[in-house]
Scaffold this active site. Sequence first.
Site, PDB file in Angstrom:
ATOM      1  N   CYS A  80       4.440   7.155  15.920  1.00 18.08           N
ATOM      2  CA  CYS A  80       5.558   7.122  16.868  1.00 18.08           C
ATOM      3  C   CYS A  80       6.834   7.428  16.106  1.00 18.08           C
ATOM      4  O   CYS A  80       7.164   6.741  15.154  1.00 18.08           O
ATOM      5  CB  CYS A  80       5.632   5.744  17.524  1.00 18.08           C
ATOM      6  SG  CYS A  80       6.728   5.696  18.940  1.00 18.08           S
ATOM      7  N   GLY A 132       0.795  -1.216   0.000  1.00 19.42           N
ATOM      8  CA  GLY A 132       0.000   0.000   0.000  1.00 19.42           C
ATOM      9  C   GLY A 132       0.826   1.264   0.000  1.00 19.42           C
ATOM     10  O   GLY A 132       0.472   2.252  -0.654  1.00 19.42           O
ATOM     11  N   THR A 176      10.932  -6.789 -11.445  1.00 18.94           N
ATOM     12  CA  THR A 176      10.497  -8.169 -11.626  1.00 18.94           C
ATOM     13  C   THR A 176       9.328  -8.474 -10.714  1.00 18.94           C
ATOM     14  O   THR A 176       9.377  -8.190  -9.506  1.00 18.94           O
ATOM     15  CB  THR A 176      11.652  -9.134 -11.320  1.00 18.94           C
ATOM     16  OG1 THR A 176      12.746  -8.839 -12.192  1.00 18.94           O
ATOM     17  CG2 THR A 176      11.218 -10.581 -11.512  1.00 18.94           C
ATOM     18  N   ASN A 228      -7.796   4.263   8.947  1.00 18.21           N
ATOM     19  CA  ASN A 228      -7.121   3.128   9.565  1.00 18.21           C
ATOM     20  C   ASN A 228      -7.143   3.171  11.087  1.00 18.21           C
ATOM     21  O   ASN A 228      -6.982   2.142  11.741  1.00 18.21           O
ATOM     22  CB  ASN A 228      -5.671   3.059   9.078  1.00 18.21           C
ATOM     23  CG  ASN A 228      -4.920   4.353   9.311  1.00 18.21           C
ATOM     24  OD1 ASN A 228      -5.289   5.396   8.770  1.00 18.21           O
ATOM     25  ND2 ASN A 228      -3.870   4.321  10.102  1.00 18.21           N
TER      26      ASN A 228
END
Length: 408
Positions: free
Chosen positions: A331, A69, A242, A156
């Site tokens: 953090c 992501g 790749t 999130n």
Amino acid sequence: MPVYLDHAATTPLAAEALAALTRELSRTGNPSSLHGSGRRARRAVEDAREALAAAAGAHPSEVIFTSGGTEADNLAVKGLYWARRAEDPRRTRILCSTVEHHAVLDTVEWLERHEGADVRWLPVDAEGVLDLAALEAELAEDPASIALATVMWANNEVGSIQPVADVVRLAHAAGVPVHSDAVQAFGSVPVDFRGTGLDAMSISGHKIGGPVGVGALLLGRAVKLTPVQHGGGQERDVRSGTLDTASIAAFAAAAEAVTGKLAGESARISALRDRLIEGVRAAVPEAVLRGAPGAGRLPGNAHFTFPGCEADSLLFLLDLAGVESSTGSACTAGVPRPSHVLLAMGLDEDTARGAQRFTLGHASTDADVDALLAALPAAYARARQAGMAGHESSIQTAGTVARHTATG
């Protein structure tokens, strides 16, 4: 075995993904090679591309494989910004919500520092949901100067689902492309890339039962994107490198599995979440649920602030009791900081420091919720006794305080 309530961070590997991963790892072949082994690997990749496209509501040609992501977010935001600015140097404005994941947030800030971007931060309400009126106002102000808008599908930390379709409708009316970080949403709620009209969308494998290290950027076929890295020209010449056949196959297997039973699992996990929320409220009446209510939040997300304690102390105490959760806060260099999401929602720093996120997934059970509810009252009482000492301390110091309190 510990009780795992941190599925938003990563979720256990699904059986279907493990089977696909081990199958492909036992084989050889670069999917860019022309011989038999290469062609076989290419077929595995293209089968996976079709499966992921179907799961996310996209055309196979719109699936660009990445390492996860974070890379997909960087590729989308930087690539769109550079391509749009190259077409018209006036396009330097970026519209970005204040509650984005750091993969988007830090990318936008980097473009501001190094590439002359003019960032306009879009506010959210007290539940963490985007203020559409603020978006409309920014779009009305010289739309020709806007490079892109980026708004996540679901948060999130607090789990609030954003009005992505409305964002796309408003932005497209002004001629502005839209990217959405759908890493938390994909596999938890119905996600339809084509249906929303998004120009770019990021998803990740390890959030849905796939392996770590693979993700995808869904990119509209007509959307121009400047590559971030260069090399062999794979993936429409947008993302060279790749391809990891085994991880891609496992990602697709997980996506097929999770979207194939999405409605039933969503209802099951939502019921677990609601029982967890009511149980936490009964066990600790002072705790405050953060984020949008009911269907406005992700099925597996329950985010609370616990007054009078440092989040890291509560996390370590729960960990000692066999329950794994998350503070949901950023953090940096080992120093706990209040969540930028909670601050954007209007919370003060002391309140934000008491955050604890419990997230459920495909492996979660009633027994997990029972274990949390059994451990929480004592852990909270001890964390409150430790107080907010962690304000000036490192995570290691907070952990030591928590452990000393637990044994003393």
